[in-house]
Design a protein around this motif. Structure first.
Motif, mmCIF file in Angstrom:
data_model
loop_
_atom_site.group_PDB
_atom_site.id
_atom_site.type_symbol
_atom_site.label_atom_id
_atom_site.label_comp_id
_atom_site.label_asym_id
_atom_site.label_seq_id
_atom_site.Cartn_x
_atom_site.Cartn_y
_atom_site.Cartn_z
ATOM 1 N N ILE A 123 50.236 -7.792 35.854
ATOM 2 C CA ILE A 123 49.787 -7.565 37.043
ATOM 3 C C ILE A 123 49.278 -8.645 37.866
ATOM 4 O O ILE A 123 48.433 -8.652 38.594
ATOM 5 C CB ILE A 123 48.886 -6.374 37.359
ATOM 6 C CG1 ILE A 123 47.494 -6.646 36.291
ATOM 7 C CG2 ILE A 123 49.426 -5.172 36.627
ATOM 8 C CD1 ILE A 123 46.701 -5.481 36.373
ATOM 9 N N ARG A 200 43.815 -2.413 41.032
ATOM 10 C CA ARG A 200 45.347 -2.237 40.698
ATOM 11 C C ARG A 200 45.514 -0.944 39.483
ATOM 12 O O ARG A 200 46.814 -0.572 39.221
ATOM 13 C CB ARG A 200 46.160 -3.747 39.977
ATOM 14 C CG ARG A 200 46.562 -4.596 41.005
ATOM 15 C CD ARG A 200 47.855 -4.096 41.827
ATOM 16 N NE ARG A 200 48.850 -3.725 41.103
ATOM 17 C CZ ARG A 200 49.674 -4.581 40.479
ATOM 18 N NH1 ARG A 200 49.575 -5.944 40.667
ATOM 19 N NH2 ARG A 200 50.850 -4.161 39.833
ATOM 20 N N SER A 355 55.391 -1.354 41.617
ATOM 21 C CA SER A 355 54.316 -2.495 41.116
ATOM 22 C C SER A 355 53.391 -1.625 40.038
ATOM 23 O O SER A 355 53.029 -2.283 38.952
ATOM 24 C CB SER A 355 53.868 -3.267 42.184
ATOM 25 O OG SER A 355 53.019 -2.403 42.869
ATOM 26 N N ASP A 356 53.195 -0.390 40.343
ATOM 27 C CA ASP A 356 52.454 0.197 39.491
ATOM 28 C C ASP A 356 53.006 0.572 37.999
ATOM 29 O O ASP A 356 52.105 0.665 37.031
ATOM 30 C CB ASP A 356 51.862 1.601 40.128
ATOM 31 C CG ASP A 356 50.888 1.411 41.308
ATOM 32 O OD1 ASP A 356 50.089 0.465 41.124
ATOM 33 O OD2 ASP A 356 50.773 1.952 42.262
#
Lengths: 373, 233
Positions: A123, A200, A355-356
């Motif tokens: 990340i 995040r 993106s997760d």
């Protein structure tokens, strides 16, 4: 605010992609940037482990177990030899037991360090990865000192070990522990309370406890979902019942129980527990004892089968061994914790942003060598 | 000539077993002498293992019943309960290490295993397939209960020609992948599985690798598949 629907798109992540931790293909169906379905395609690293095992003798299986989870070879060896010793009714002496526990816990720290570092890397946090690899290197040095190998050890044998501890190992390990213990707080500052990292990971990819159990998720991933389950305590093997340590569970420190942040933090806490075990094992390590004492001349287990579980850094590592009385396994199945952990990805990644998905995958800490075998 | 030698060695071994080592030691030919000695050692070992085989077996049985004393009682309890609720689905009772079932009612039994509060097997730990020979394939399930912390193993045998077992994928979600792997490796069909595909091997692979009579296909998309070695040389 209404949900905006974009065009549906099918996207392949991998098989060659740094975020998939090896050769794994995730087929992701997205609606705009929201993921609706994740289908993993495995087998790119399939090396026929179980078929090979049916063609080699029991002692020749050990190097193969090294190569399954190549980031935690010691614990893979450990699980296999414990299963074999149970099947053959072999008892090893105190020194061997202690050395095995020391190696397994060092390996757990090394594996968690790489897992956490790579998670940060996934990340976008590059610096912690270097810090963690720097310290993992010291553990690999200890292993190299013991058996000459840095990654694939073939160190634990059925009934013993390949080498005794070298001179100065205990002192070096104490030195490492004294050095490493304060470093954990450094990691905590670098990532755990880092605002970007928390944004995040907190609340992302929540894995409820009952879903985790149904999917066979184990180890730190299961504990992060709030289930206090650790084979070292719940089904003690070797001499783990003698040591005092806690089982950290996820408490939703930054978000809710079972999110990516919890899975990260449980691993950080587990390293502290491993240090506790290491200190106890080092102080009670018997000075005398031949590591070759109980090596059997020939490995021919009696007819029968055994399913033995041990706690690897990734979770419940099980070996199912069926013996027909010869020196070659009739059937050997490895129940790999990373395999079960990956199977849950569709369940928890659906509904999150693309993106997760990578954050969730990183938090599960999978090793493809063990999934594909 | 070699048959003569074999005969001679056999005679010498017989003498050696009765305690007469002189005749072996007095052989002039060094190769023959060492051959005879090796044969004698082998014969002695065979005799010894035959003697000890029975007590050893007994010992291991005792040990397993000691170690899993609770699980033995548990297996008996489960067997009795299954007999009551699902008559006719149990194959020969009183197996100490596992419970042997027929495939027909497996889905209902599995549902019950999870929901019955005194058992509550909520975790499927491992699912294995084995080619046990005699045209029989066997699926083995290792269950664990997080609540009661107990453990059991269930085995279901099916003939190769109709190797079909009800799928439990909707009860324990991990069975999805476990059953796919067993299907992939042994070709056991799991009826009711919603997505039964190969998992580790490519979809168009031929044969079931972990069956004992498996023959490797010669080429795969023009790539020559290396043959498995017989044993380790």
């Amino acid at each position: 605010m209404g949900v905006v629907h974009g065009e549906e798109m099918v996207l392949n992540i991998g098989p060659q992609h740094p975020a998939t931790h090896g050769v794994l293909r995730l087929q992701v169906r997205t609606d705009g940037e929201v993921v609706s379905e994740v289908t993993p395609y495995l087998g790119y690293l399939h090396r026929c482990f179980e078929k090979h095992c049916e063609n080699v003798t029991y002692e020749q299986v050990i190097p193969f177990t090294d190569r399954c989870d190549y980031l935690a070879s010691m614990t893979n060896n450990f699980g296999y030899v414990v299963a074999m010793e149970d099947l053959m009714d072999i008892k090893v002496n105190e020194r061997v037991e202690h050395i095995r526990v020391i190696m397994a816990e060092l390996q757990r720290i090394a594996s968690h360090l790489l897992g956490l570092g790579a998670f940060g890397l996934d990340i976008g946090a590059f610096t912690p990865f270097l810090h963690m690899l720097r310290d993992r290197e010291r553990i690999l040095d200890l292993f190299e000192m013991t058996c000459g190998a840095r990654l694939l050890y073939n160190y634990m044998w059925v009934g013993g070990l390949s080498h005794d501890l070298p001179v100065g190992f205990v002192e070096s390990t104490y030195r490492f522990l004294d050095y490493f213990e304060p470093k954990i707080d450094e990691f905590v500052n670098l990532l755990v309370h880092n605002k970007i990292f928390v944004e995040r990971t907190a609340d992302v990819g929540r894995l409820p406890q009952d879903v985790a159990i149904s999917y066979g998720v184990s180890g730190p991933n299961l504990r992060a979902s709030g289930q206090k389950w650790d084979l070292r305590k719940d089904d003690p093997y070797s001499i783990y019942d003698r040591f005092e340590f806690d089982i950290p569970v996820g408490e939703g420190g930054k978000g809710s129980v079972g999110d990516c942040w919890d899975r990260f933090y449980v691993r950080v806490l587990e390293m502290k527990e491993s240090i506790k075990i290491l200190r106890q094992a080092l102080s009670s390590l018997p000075k005398e004892g031949d590591v070759y004492q109980s090596l059997p001349k020939k490995i021919r287990p009696p007819i029968g089968s055994i399913y033995k579980r041990t706690e690897s850094p990734r979770g419940d590592l099980g070996y199912y061994i069926e013996s027909d009385g010869t020196n070659i396994p009739y059937r050997l199945k490895m129940r790999s914790p990373a395999f079960t952990a990956l199977s849950v990805i569709d369940e928890i990644a659906a509904g999150w942003l693309l993106s997760d998905v990578l954050a969730i995958l990183g938090s599960l800490d999978i090793v493809l060598g063990e999934i594909d075998r | 000539m070699s048959t003569d030698q074999d005969k001679l060695i056999a005679e010498l071994v017989e003498k050696g077993l009765t305690g007469d080592m002189e005749s072996i030691n007095s052989i002039e030919d060094r190769v023959l002498r060492s051959k005879a000695k090796a044969a004698l050692a082998k014969a002695k070992r065979a005799a010894k293992s035959q003697e000890t085989a029975d007590p050893q077996k007994k010992k291991s049985e005792e040990k397993s019943s000691d170690d899993f004393s609770s699980s033995v009682n548990l297996n008996e309890r489960i067997e009795n309960m299954i007999n009551e609720k699902f008559p006719g689905s149990l194959v020969n009772k009183n197996t100490e290490t596992h419970i042997q079932l027929k495939p027909d009612q497996w889905f209902d039994i599995a549902t019950w295993l999870k929901s019955e509060s005194s058992l509550s097997f909520d975790s499927l730990q491992c699912q294995t397939g084995i080619d046990v020979g005699d045209n029989i394939l066997e699926a083995r399930y290792n269950f664990h209960s997080m609540k009661h912390k107990h453990y059991t193993e269930i085995r279901i045998a099916v003939p190769r020609q109709e190797a079909t077992i009800p799928s439990v994928e909707q009860i324990w979600r991990i069975a999805d992948w476990f059953e796919r792997e067993t299907y992939d490796m042994l070709g056991i069909e799991f009826s009711g599985h919603r997505d039964l595909r190969r998992i580790l091997l490519p979809d168009d692979w031929e044969g079931w690798p972990l069956r004992k009579d498996y023959q490797v296909q010669e080429t795969y998309h023009g790539i020559v598949v290396p043959k498995m070695k017989e044993g380790w040389e």
